[in-house]
Design an enzyme around this catalytic site. Structure first.
Site, PDB file in Angstrom:
ATOM      1  N   LEU A   8       0.827  -1.224   0.122  1.00 57.09           N
ATOM      2  CA  LEU A   8      -0.067   0.084  -0.139  1.00 57.09           C
ATOM      3  C   LEU A   8       0.920   1.335   0.059  1.00 57.09           C
ATOM      4  CD1 LEU A   8      -2.983  -1.138   2.392  1.00 57.09           C
ATOM      5  CD2 LEU A   8      -2.543  -1.249  -0.104  1.00 57.09           C
ATOM      6  N   CYS A   9       2.233   0.984  -0.129  1.00 55.23           N
ATOM      7  CA  CYS A   9       2.943   2.307  -0.294  1.00 55.23           C
ATOM      8  C   CYS A   9       2.940   2.845  -1.479  1.00 55.23           C
ATOM      9  CB  CYS A   9       4.429   1.817  -0.379  1.00 55.23           C
ATOM     10  SG  CYS A   9       5.476   2.161   1.002  1.00 55.23           S
ATOM     11  N   HIS A  10       2.791   4.363  -1.451  1.00 53.47           N
ATOM     12  CA  HIS A  10       2.694   5.123  -2.618  1.00 53.47           C
ATOM     13  C   HIS A  10       4.164   5.074  -3.518  1.00 53.47           C
ATOM     14  CE1 HIS A  10      -0.454   6.758  -0.206  1.00 53.47           C
ATOM     15  NE2 HIS A  10      -1.104   7.069  -1.239  1.00 53.47           N
ATOM     16  N   MET A  45       9.177   4.244   4.737  1.00 49.79           N
ATOM     17  CA  MET A  45       9.469   3.163   4.232  1.00 49.79           C
ATOM     18  C   MET A  45      10.698   2.841   3.552  1.00 49.79           C
ATOM     19  SD  MET A  45       7.102   1.627   6.093  1.00 49.79           S
ATOM     20  CE  MET A  45       7.509   0.230   5.601  1.00 49.79           C
ATOM     21  N   GLU A  46      10.961   3.790   2.526  1.00 47.89           N
ATOM     22  CA  GLU A  46      12.139   3.903   1.695  1.00 47.89           C
ATOM     23  C   GLU A  46      13.497   3.594   2.578  1.00 47.89           C
ATOM     24  OE1 GLU A  46       9.448   5.641   1.239  1.00 47.89           O
ATOM     25  OE2 GLU A  46       9.128   4.792  -0.866  1.00 47.89           O
ATOM     26  N   ASP A  83      23.903 -12.302   3.241  1.00 44.29           N
ATOM     27  CA  ASP A  83      24.049 -13.323   1.987  1.00 44.29           C
ATOM     28  C   ASP A  83      25.542 -13.396   1.713  1.00 44.29           C
ATOM     29  OD1 ASP A  83      23.449 -14.644  -0.492  1.00 44.29           O
ATOM     30  OD2 ASP A  83      23.882 -12.988  -1.556  1.00 44.29           O
TER      31      ASP A  83
END
Lengths: 159, 159, 159, 159, 159, 159
Positions: free
Chosen positions: C75-77, C113-114, C128
């Site tokens: 739901l992130c723009h 969020m970024e 990794d």
């Protein structure tokens, strides 16, 4: 002195801060060419006029690739393209096809990478479609021709 | 006669049927180079040995791009890469950096496009990181060097 | 009462309407850390200064991931990042490496969020690259440190 | 001695050659948790049982992210997942939700990164959906729990 | 006379130049439906109210797909969505579920394609989740209902 | 009883475990159509034979979309396509164009979703290219026609 702007003072890569840059209209033109065997060139040309449209497909691939530039080039800023066009110029004498791309945006960063990425993927797509008959094709002279807009102003490649 | 395999008998593009091809070990080597101003070359070389690692970033971009090949080239088959390596060779005399990529898979289709895509994106990434100081850089001689595996067998670029 | 803004009055998820929000300059800072065996920590540190640059690669992965945030979080723009930087701080005593990310944009939605996505992918990339020698590494304390801009104003994590 | 397999003898990053590895059935289990304010926890739990299904959306985001692992982690091999499942366990006492992911494939490389990526994106999605009411949520203890298959054999995290 | 704006005067495809268009608030509404067997319909409806939430998952898939529109449709401009919502209306009598999507942006290009892409992927996701019990489901009547904003003004589908 | 295989016993979505399924040759055929105004139909047909090749571009978009299916449909397994072809059949009488897609793979899961996704994106691309002259186009009758391979065997849509 290292003036590469993609690194900070300690030499670490970052996405350069463009928050203070003005939104201006920006244009970039780039080009490149692919050279092939004469019989491959003839096949591509035949297709271009009726069936087996190699250049039509390469044009679409180039436009789509321009939209993926910031995914491909690690420190590129995402930007919203307002125009992309792709032209091919066949040269019978040299059995080569050149590709010219024009990309535009209105924003704080330039569209040079978008234009160059589109050229590269156009040439790669031609290579892909012809490689079964000609693995020795070579891509050359991929470069920026011109850019305008932004603080650094206009630039044209020397002839 | 049009023998371009990416078109069917009516001249329409398709993703070629490889369902009957054997899974073989396939290798492709590709290369290309970017030429810049001597002072740009010196900056890249300086960074390579301590801070501002242009080539380290271009290597990562190339490996990631190889995994996106079938997204970029419309008629490419998706494939599962088993190995990708990227080497850079600087040439002080010509102020150029050449890039060699080796790609491998075990499957029904070749990895030529993956190797070439990685070379293109490596060169584009170098361009991006140096363009603030040198917009006139040129990318040349992007080509397949060698491939092995598959029904069409081995191929080497003529010297 | 449910005040989660990602759901409408009937409880269905939607991408919140931000059409009426002002474009403001927004900044978010996030951090997290990964703890490893002392010998793994030593390997990473060795590489960081000469060859085998784990942190340089994790930095690039983080920057690229920040550009993919709206693809990953449903739901992130989508937004146009204007700056991303990634710093690592090694702690010899605890055999851990912390990662700090700063993300910026000018727009109607925040960049929390970024910044958090970049931290997560930086830590994952370290995992990794070291997992062949140390599968037991643990990622902790991934959080927002600070954000500014927008209607909800500034926020700082309590110490 | 540097034994990090993602670097070659000269210290350069590459995608490790797995062409000679056998295709085996591989499983990885990973977990992590997010801690929030008690009232945020109550909101999430309320939604889970009727409307505003935060965890249902986080589960979908996690499954989709597992398929993007090789795009996010630069040196990860692409692989074909055969199973992914995501479970959430709420803990009322600590106002936290833990996430467990199981990923499987049959191939030459492990699925540890796919399981860990899914955990990270599940937690990030919960954060995104609740951040309007609680910016101080913290993600912790993200780790591999168990893996099986492949030459390196089985591994379990020590308790 | 060919007035298809996605082609230039010589008939070649391009990404139309929108650099001179004003940024306006744009809205698009689109819809479509999927028809299934009565027992499939009952299963979907049962899940919607407790477990096995087919429509909740289709809603998330639709929102995510709207963000991918310019990747899927070759000549679409990238744009920054400010709102997306997805509603489902079940019709017991016809064993069908209709999907309505509303998409919004502020920018130089419309959001019709984003709304239509979201509808298509919502229906495809329902098909995917139910196909094990009903392969004969059919998707119909996918269309634009309404759009507003931009130079071409408002438009409503005739009843 | 809920037999929807994309949910586990507790009703939670998962990517179904296909690790035990045999690799078989799988084929899926899907179709759909778009209906437009007679003058729009004439424009598309004119372009198809000389310049402004709407259907050629829609075909490329469809093939590329088939490769993105598992990114778009949340619970779809990633798979390696071995063949995709796309045919268009214009119907002057009804001013409609139908699209048939054939997709193939050799693997543990079917290619129905890949074929259907390609049909949807082909139709969406036609819509996009013609919408400036005809916003009222409608997409209908998108369905699976036939599939073969796999444990569930062959299936044909009833006439």
């Amino acid at each position: 002195m290292n003036k590469l702007t993609h690194f900070d003072d300690s030499g670490q890569a970052h996405m350069v801060n463009v928050g203070d840059k003005a939104n201006t209209h920006r244009i970039a033109l780039a080009s490149g060419l692919i050279t092939m065997l004469p019989q491959t060139f003839d096949m591509v040309m035949a297709g271009n006029h009726k069936k087996g449209d190699v250049l039509g497909i390469a044009r679409i691939a180039a436009i789509q690739a321009s939209k993926k530039t910031s995914e491909l080039i690690p420190l590129c800023h995402p930007l919203v393209l307002t125009h992309v066009s792709v032209e091919f110029q066949p040269n019978q004498e040299t059995s080569s096809i050149s590709c010219h791309v024009r990309a535009e945006t209105t924003g704080p960063t330039g569209v040079e990478m978008e234009a160059l990425t589109a050229v590269q993927v156009a040439l790669l797509t031609i290579y892909d479609m012809c490689k079964a008959v000609d693995r020795g094709m070579v891509m050359d002279d991929i470069r920026l021709l011109e850019k305008s807009g932004g603080k650094s102003g206009d630039w044209k490649a020397p002839k």
